[in-house]
Design a protein around this motif. Sequence first.
Motif, PDB file in Angstrom:
ATOM      1  N   GLY A  93       0.873  -1.193   0.015  1.00 45.12           N
ATOM      2  CA  GLY A  93      -0.154  -0.193   0.018  1.00 45.12           C
ATOM      3  C   GLY A  93       0.766   1.567  -0.486  1.00 45.12           C
ATOM      4  O   GLY A  93       0.389   1.921  -0.962  1.00 45.12           O
ATOM      5  N   LEU A  94       2.226   1.012   0.682  1.00 49.91           N
ATOM      6  CA  LEU A  94       2.989   2.714   1.079  1.00 49.91           C
ATOM      7  C   LEU A  94       3.657   2.864  -0.376  1.00 49.91           C
ATOM      8  O   LEU A  94       3.369   3.642  -0.612  1.00 49.91           O
ATOM      9  N   ALA A  97       1.053   4.251  -2.973  1.00 56.30           N
ATOM     10  CA  ALA A  97       0.689   5.242  -2.682  1.00 56.30           C
ATOM     11  C   ALA A  97       2.160   6.653  -2.944  1.00 56.30           C
ATOM     12  O   ALA A  97       1.719   7.218  -3.531  1.00 56.30           O
ATOM     13  N   LEU A 117      -7.530   2.055  -2.719  1.00 54.25           N
ATOM     14  CA  LEU A 117      -7.136   2.466  -1.635  1.00 54.25           C
ATOM     15  C   LEU A 117      -7.808   1.876   0.008  1.00 54.25           C
ATOM     16  O   LEU A 117      -7.523   0.473   0.750  1.00 54.25           O
ATOM     17  N   GLN A 121      -7.877  -2.612   1.282  1.00 54.18           N
ATOM     18  CA  GLN A 121      -7.595  -2.702   2.234  1.00 54.18           C
ATOM     19  C   GLN A 121      -8.699  -2.704   2.898  1.00 54.18           C
ATOM     20  O   GLN A 121      -8.454  -4.096   4.243  1.00 54.18           O
ATOM     21  N   SER A 142      -1.183   4.504   4.465  1.00 60.06           N
ATOM     22  CA  SER A 142      -1.001   4.810   2.834  1.00 60.06           C
ATOM     23  C   SER A 142      -1.252   6.280   2.174  1.00 60.06           C
ATOM     24  O   SER A 142      -1.739   6.563   1.547  1.00 60.06           O
TER      25      SER A 142
END
Length: 559
Positions: A93-94, A97, A117, A121, A142
């Motif tokens: 997720g990071l 982003a 996102l 999630q 994120s």
Amino acid sequence: MSPPTPAPGPARARRLPLAGVLRPGRPSDIWFKPALSAVASVAPPNLTLLALGRLDLAMYTMAGSLCALYAHNRPYAARARVLALVVLGMVGGLAAALVTASLTTAPAVLVAVGALLAAVQKVLCDATRVGPPGNVVLTFISSAALFAPQSPGQIPGHLALALAAGAWAWLVGMAPWLVRPHGPERRATARALGAAAAYAGAAADGDPHARAGARAAAAAAVQAAWQTLLATGPRAARTRRALERLVVRAEVALAAPADSDPQRLRGWARELVAAGPVPRTDTPEDADELLGVEVELAAPRTPLRRRLAPLTPLAVRTAVGCALAGYASLALGVGRPYWALVTAASLYQANVALTWSRGVQRVVGNLAGVLLFAAVAPLAHLGPAALVLCCLALNFGAEALITRNYWLGSVCVTPMALLITEFVGVQEPGTLVTERVADTLVGALVGFLAAVAVTNRRAGDRVEDALAAVERARERTARLLAGPAADPGALESARRGLAAALVELRDTADAASGEWWQRALPQERVMRAEQAGHRTLAATTRRRGRQPGDRTETEGVRP
């Protein structure tokens, strides 16, 4: 034959609860474990960055460090897998982003990506039942990263920091194995015994409402204990079998509470929580009644696609609510729309009623939290070291309090999140407070309205599916009971399948009862199915220890 399905009743709105929403509950029996894990995981990376004078990179290390909050109730074999997957999910997720942030700075695009996102999630955490803190931490990281200035060349280094901190968090989460390798499964079994003892005591009191509530809680605790034992690794087989016999005693108490000794059940639970050996029961050392565990261990798991399908309405709610909250914040000119987005994402629960309760808790906790931030800010502004120490203290407080009530944890989470924004530089407290209050109110209001607008029209259908699953499981168990020589492993597997189906039916009915504008639920059919299922479970308990030809064991049970 099952009774005919009644015609759907008219759709109606249900009341939103207020009583008890803010009432503190009992703390978790392991509240200190995630609190200490959070500090042990966050402190070394942050103190290292402090020594290097690079606290501006703390957001990336905290992405990995906060993974230590997960999987504290799982056996260590399962915890190792879950923590590794959480770290990968966090870094994934990071990465999404950061790549987006490096390609565009358009706020509308960033909010849209953040909402998508958040929806992904949310459904993945619910489908895999990863447990608390769920999707909220993933979405916070994120969403914040989307609005952090980023260039493509910086992304590999930032992701490496998150992975390194995640590896440290994995070690922190697994460290208690060195001291007590069977702690999670012992605690789960102790909870099952304690809940069964409470039900046996409630059954003697005669209050039907208390008895029904205690039985549902005990059935859920027993089912959770079985799931925990099934997740243990092969090296724990000996301890698992000893604990299985204790869970069987809890099931006996569910089937025949009048014949059970609550004090003895509680005594076993206390011994399990202590550091001594697993207590022995008077159950004969006959493996037949535990063969179902081996059958269930060999059974295939439900595919992820089937678990995701019922969560489609929740995914749509999350995506729509987060996007609208972010855009509303942008329209108001607030500088950090991701706060509104995260507030909306934190609300969504199994139904509208629970979402409302979470919204009230979130707003109250955040408003109290900004007041705490105003009090703590002068101390944190004394220097970078004071800032790091304040964040660590608030991190501990959040995890220590959140199991009592969500709003109590939010009182510490809010100032911690505000202080994290100051790792890149001290900011005006009044501006931060104003923006956080605005984003909290906007996110909670818009997020809840989205939950009301995007109805879960399949909630009633899921109740019907759960009823059908209970009936199939009951009929299978009853057929095996009626047979002259049922295979012990097959009967045990069928019994536990019926128990799991009954727990799922109760959870599904409770979730559907909190949805707005749904047709009338078949509450009477649910009650009859639960009663018939409980009678069949009681018959399987009486079957233990009898000879296969004894006909009294199937009295009152029809296939």
